[in-house]
Motif scaffolding. Structure first.
Motif, PDB file in Angstrom:
ATOM      1  N   ALA A  99       0.861  -1.181   0.000  1.00 16.05           N
ATOM      2  CA  ALA A  99       0.000   0.000   0.000  1.00 16.05           C
ATOM      3  C   ALA A  99       0.895   1.229   0.000  1.00 16.05           C
ATOM      4  CB  ALA A  99      -0.914   0.005   1.226  1.00 16.05           C
ATOM      5  N   MET A 100       0.322   2.352  -0.396  1.00 17.54           N
ATOM      6  CA  MET A 100       1.031   3.621  -0.316  1.00 17.54           C
ATOM      7  C   MET A 100       0.534   4.355   0.925  1.00 17.54           C
ATOM      8  SD  MET A 100       2.903   3.167  -2.898  1.00 17.54           S
ATOM      9  CE  MET A 100       3.796   4.730  -2.834  1.00 17.54           C
ATOM     10  N   LYS A 101       1.467   4.685   1.805  1.00 22.95           N
ATOM     11  CA  LYS A 101       1.132   5.369   3.060  1.00 22.95           C
ATOM     12  C   LYS A 101       1.407   6.856   2.919  1.00 22.95           C
ATOM     13  CE  LYS A 101       3.759   4.959   6.804  1.00 22.95           C
ATOM     14  NZ  LYS A 101       4.370   4.438   8.060  1.00 22.95           N
ATOM     15  N   LEU A 102       0.473   7.668   3.440  1.00 24.16           N
ATOM     16  CA  LEU A 102       0.594   9.121   3.353  1.00 24.16           C
ATOM     17  C   LEU A 102       0.252   9.731   4.706  1.00 24.16           C
ATOM     18  CD1 LEU A 102       0.924  11.581   1.319  1.00 24.16           C
ATOM     19  CD2 LEU A 102      -1.579  11.573   1.192  1.00 24.16           C
ATOM     20  N   PRO A 103       1.076  10.649   5.225  1.00 23.54           N
ATOM     21  CA  PRO A 103       0.739  11.302   6.495  1.00 23.54           C
ATOM     22  C   PRO A 103      -0.610  12.015   6.407  1.00 23.54           C
ATOM     23  CG  PRO A 103       3.027  11.719   5.931  1.00 23.54           C
ATOM     24  CD  PRO A 103       2.403  11.077   4.726  1.00 23.54           C
ATOM     25  N   SER A 104      -1.407  11.878   7.443  1.00 26.40           N
ATOM     26  CA  SER A 104      -2.746  12.471   7.450  1.00 26.40           C
ATOM     27  C   SER A 104      -2.710  13.978   7.241  1.00 26.40           C
ATOM     28  CB  SER A 104      -3.443  12.158   8.776  1.00 26.40           C
ATOM     29  OG  SER A 104      -3.622  10.773   8.928  1.00 26.40           O
ATOM     30  N   GLN A 105      -1.726  14.639   7.814  1.00 24.66           N
ATOM     31  CA  GLN A 105      -1.635  16.093   7.692  1.00 24.66           C
ATOM     32  C   GLN A 105      -1.460  16.522   6.241  1.00 24.66           C
ATOM     33  OE1 GLN A 105       1.376  17.910  10.147  1.00 24.66           O
ATOM     34  NE2 GLN A 105       1.113  19.934   9.229  1.00 24.66           N
ATOM     35  N   ILE A 106      -0.660  15.761   5.488  1.00 18.73           N
ATOM     36  CA  ILE A 106      -0.439  16.082   4.073  1.00 18.73           C
ATOM     37  C   ILE A 106      -1.742  15.929   3.295  1.00 18.73           C
ATOM     38  CG2 ILE A 106       0.829  15.453   1.989  1.00 18.73           C
ATOM     39  CD1 ILE A 106       2.532  16.765   4.188  1.00 18.73           C
TER      40      ILE A 106
END
Length: 233
Positions: A99-106
């Motif tokens: 999966a691709m993980k992305l910081p919630s803030q971004i």
């Protein structure tokens, strides 16, 4: 390279994807891993590629049931864009994969721009809410064989795989039924020539028959996703 990504990410304009790409991290998710826990802050969202993630409610007596499913068409962590920051369900990896993980803030910052990402995720949110409602109706009104068929079709669609590493324990947890009920339903599907079933693995050998065996809920869920997202994905 974009084509191999999650469908939501692949549908983004290049300018939006480029902004996110600096923060995206490919991760491997293992079966049974909890990526979001009920009541805890969601610090990262996940865009599955080969993995699938179940949204699972765990009651006080430890009984469980799946209320939603996320695969390569979607994102795990929707409360982040809705302002809730937490969820009342656990997000549990059902089929291992990347999966691709992305910081919630971004994600929040990009969502607030009001551009294509916002439009796409709002449509996906509607599709996900429709799926949750349909699953609730399915759990209440359809027999276990139909529910198992519907569930296997959704998992197949999420992962693009006909060979699914699934145990009785996991399936019973997702459907909220006893393991013995899962065994009986799987045997019925196997005797009909729809699947082969062995310990820890189910192979879908006749998808068309499986769709015929499933309740109307699979078609309803698929139709709503197609109506909302296919023109974009």
């Amino acid at each position: 390279m974009r084509k191999s990504y999650n469908k939501l990410l692949s549908a983004l304009p290049n300018s939006v994807f480029q902004r996110l790409s600096f923060h995206l991290e490919e991760v491997s998710l293992s079966q049974g891993q909890t990526i979001h826990k009920s009541g805890e802050l969601i610090t990262d969202v996940y865009f599955p590629r080969q993995a699938s993630v179940s949204l699972v409610l765990i009651l006080s007596d430890k009984s469980t049931t799946e209320v939603g499913l996320v695969g390569n068409e979607g994102m795990a962590g929707l409360p982040v864009i809705l302002g809730g920051k937490q969820t009342n369900s656990d997000s549990i990896v059902q089929i291992a994969g990347t999966a691709m993980k992305l910081p919630s803030q971004i994600l929040q910052e990009e969502f607030q721009r009001g551009e294509e990402l916002q439009k796409l995720l709002l449509l996906y949110t509607q599709a996900q809410l429709s799926q949750i409602a349909q699953i609730a109706a399915c759990q209440s009104h359809h027999v276990i064989e139909q529910r198992l068929a519907r569930w296997l079709l959704l998992v197949r669609d999420c992962t693009n795989k006909n060979t699914l590493p699934l145990t009785q324990k996991l399936i019973s947890m997702m459907l909220g039924v006893r393991r013995a009920s899962v065994t009986e339903a799987a045997i019925s599907l196997q005797q009909a020539g729809i699947i082969t079933y062995s310990r820890g693995q189910i192979v879908i050998v006749n998808s068309q028959l499986l769709e015929t065996f499933a309740c109307e809920c699979y078609g309803k869920i698929k139709e709503e996703y197609s109506r909302l997202l296919n023109p974009r994905l």
